[in-house]
Scaffold this motif. Structure first.
Motif, short mmCIF file in Angstrom:
data_model
loop_
_atom_site.label_atom_id
_atom_site.label_comp_id
_atom_site.label_asym_id
_atom_site.label_seq_id
_atom_site.Cartn_x
_atom_site.Cartn_y
_atom_site.Cartn_z
N MET A 1 5.14 5.15 -1.01
CA MET A 1 4.72 4.95 0.35
C MET A 1 3.23 4.64 0.34
O MET A 1 2.45 5.32 -0.31
CB MET A 1 5.02 6.22 1.16
N SER A 2 2.85 3.63 1.06
CA SER A 2 1.44 3.28 1.15
C SER A 2 0.72 4.26 2.08
O SER A 2 1.35 4.96 2.88
CB SER A 2 1.27 1.85 1.66
N VAL A 3 -0.60 4.27 2.02
CA VAL A 3 -1.39 5.12 2.91
C VAL A 3 -1.16 4.70 4.37
O VAL A 3 -1.06 5.55 5.26
CB VAL A 3 -2.88 5.08 2.53
N LEU A 4 -1.05 3.42 4.62
CA LEU A 4 -0.80 2.95 5.99
C LEU A 4 0.57 3.40 6.49
O LEU A 4 0.71 3.80 7.65
CB LEU A 4 -0.94 1.44 6.08
N ASP A 5 1.58 3.34 5.64
CA ASP A 5 2.91 3.83 6.02
C ASP A 5 2.87 5.32 6.29
O ASP A 5 3.50 5.82 7.22
CB ASP A 5 3.95 3.52 4.94
N PHE A 6 2.11 6.06 5.48
CA PHE A 6 1.99 7.49 5.68
C PHE A 6 1.31 7.79 7.02
O PHE A 6 1.71 8.70 7.74
CB PHE A 6 1.21 8.13 4.53
N ALA A 7 0.31 7.00 7.36
CA ALA A 7 -0.38 7.17 8.64
C ALA A 7 0.59 6.92 9.80
O ALA A 7 0.55 7.64 10.82
CB ALA A 7 -1.57 6.24 8.74
N THR A 8 1.47 5.95 9.67
CA THR A 8 2.48 5.68 10.69
C THR A 8 3.43 6.87 10.81
O THR A 8 3.78 7.30 11.91
CB THR A 8 3.26 4.40 10.36
N TYR A 9 3.83 7.42 9.68
CA TYR A 9 4.70 8.60 9.64
C TYR A 9 4.03 9.76 10.37
O TYR A 9 4.62 10.39 11.24
CB TYR A 9 4.99 8.94 8.18
N LEU A 10 2.79 10.03 10.05
CA LEU A 10 2.05 11.12 10.68
C LEU A 10 1.87 10.87 12.18
O LEU A 10 1.97 11.80 12.99
CB LEU A 10 0.69 11.31 10.01
N SER A 11 1.64 9.62 12.57
CA SER A 11 1.43 9.33 13.99
C SER A 11 2.67 9.65 14.82
O SER A 11 2.56 10.00 15.99
CB SER A 11 1.00 7.87 14.19
N GLN A 12 3.86 9.55 14.21
CA GLN A 12 5.08 9.93 14.92
C GLN A 12 5.04 11.41 15.30
O GLN A 12 5.44 11.79 16.40
CB GLN A 12 6.32 9.65 14.05
N TYR A 13 4.56 12.24 14.38
CA TYR A 13 4.45 13.67 14.66
C TYR A 13 3.40 13.93 15.74
O TYR A 13 3.62 14.71 16.66
CB TYR A 13 4.10 14.45 13.39
N MET A 14 2.26 13.28 15.63
CA MET A 14 1.18 13.51 16.59
C MET A 14 1.62 13.08 18.00
O MET A 14 1.36 13.78 18.97
CB MET A 14 -0.08 12.76 16.16
N ARG A 15 2.29 11.95 18.09
CA ARG A 15 2.76 11.48 19.40
C ARG A 15 3.80 12.44 19.97
O ARG A 15 3.79 12.75 21.16
CB ARG A 15 3.33 10.07 19.27
N GLY A 16 4.69 12.92 19.11
CA GLY A 16 5.71 13.87 19.56
C GLY A 16 5.11 15.16 20.07
O GLY A 16 5.59 15.73 21.06
N LEU A 17 4.06 15.63 19.41
CA LEU A 17 3.40 16.86 19.85
C LEU A 17 2.69 16.69 21.19
O LEU A 17 2.44 17.66 21.89
CB LEU A 17 2.40 17.33 18.79
N GLN A 18 2.37 15.46 21.54
CA GLN A 18 1.75 15.18 22.83
C GLN A 18 2.80 14.88 23.91
O GLN A 18 2.47 14.44 25.00
CB GLN A 18 0.76 14.02 22.69
N GLY A 19 4.07 15.11 23.57
CA GLY A 19 5.14 14.93 24.54
C GLY A 19 5.70 13.52 24.61
O GLY A 19 6.51 13.22 25.48
N GLU A 20 5.29 12.66 23.71
CA GLU A 20 5.71 11.27 23.72
C GLU A 20 6.93 11.08 22.82
O GLU A 20 6.92 11.51 21.67
CB GLU A 20 4.54 10.43 23.19
N ASP A 21 7.95 10.45 23.34
CA ASP A 21 9.11 10.11 22.52
C ASP A 21 8.85 8.78 21.82
O ASP A 21 8.32 7.85 22.42
CB ASP A 21 10.37 9.99 23.38
N ALA A 22 9.21 8.71 20.57
CA ALA A 22 9.06 7.48 19.80
C ALA A 22 10.33 7.34 18.96
O ALA A 22 11.43 7.41 19.50
CB ALA A 22 7.80 7.51 18.96
#
Length: 109
Positions: A1-22
């Motif tokens: 997994m590239s660093v950019l792909d990992f950042a995308t993976y992490l952003s899914q968690y961050m968005r979910g914690l802010q109440g956003e469905d993705a």
């Protein structure tokens, strides 16, 4: 997994914690991180002090430590090209603490 792909993976968690469905619903993200106190679906979670969820591991030649500070809406990821071991873990802890003080606490105070 590239660093950019990992950042995308992490952003899914961050968005979910802010109440956003993705890709996953925010309810699923919260369950994955905190569904069971102490350890949920591969994530350690602590609520005393900073609310933090973290995951770390190695596939043998690289080591990664990912921490999500849920109450601060921030995350830190440290990648190394070193295998798991005491020296690597000490480095990761030092790097995490430095980054937390420099970038997260300064931003949230």
């Amino acid at each position: 997994m590239s660093v950019l792909d990992f950042a995308t993976y992490l952003s899914q968690y961050m968005r979910g914690l802010q109440g956003e469905d993705a890709l996953l619903t925010s309810e699923t993200i919260r369950f994955l991180l905190t569904g069971t106190p102490g350890y949920a679906m591969g994530w350690y979670n602590e609520t005393d002090g900073d609310a933090i969820c973290y995951h770390y591991g190695s596939e043998g030649s690289f080591y990664c430590h990912m921490m999500i500070y849920t109450n601060l809406q921030a995350a830190i990821v440290v990648f190394t090209n070193a295998p798991s071991g005491p020296d690597t873990e000490h480095f990761l802890n030092d790097a995490r603490n430095y980054l937390k003080v420099k970038y997260i606490y300064n931003e949230n105070q």
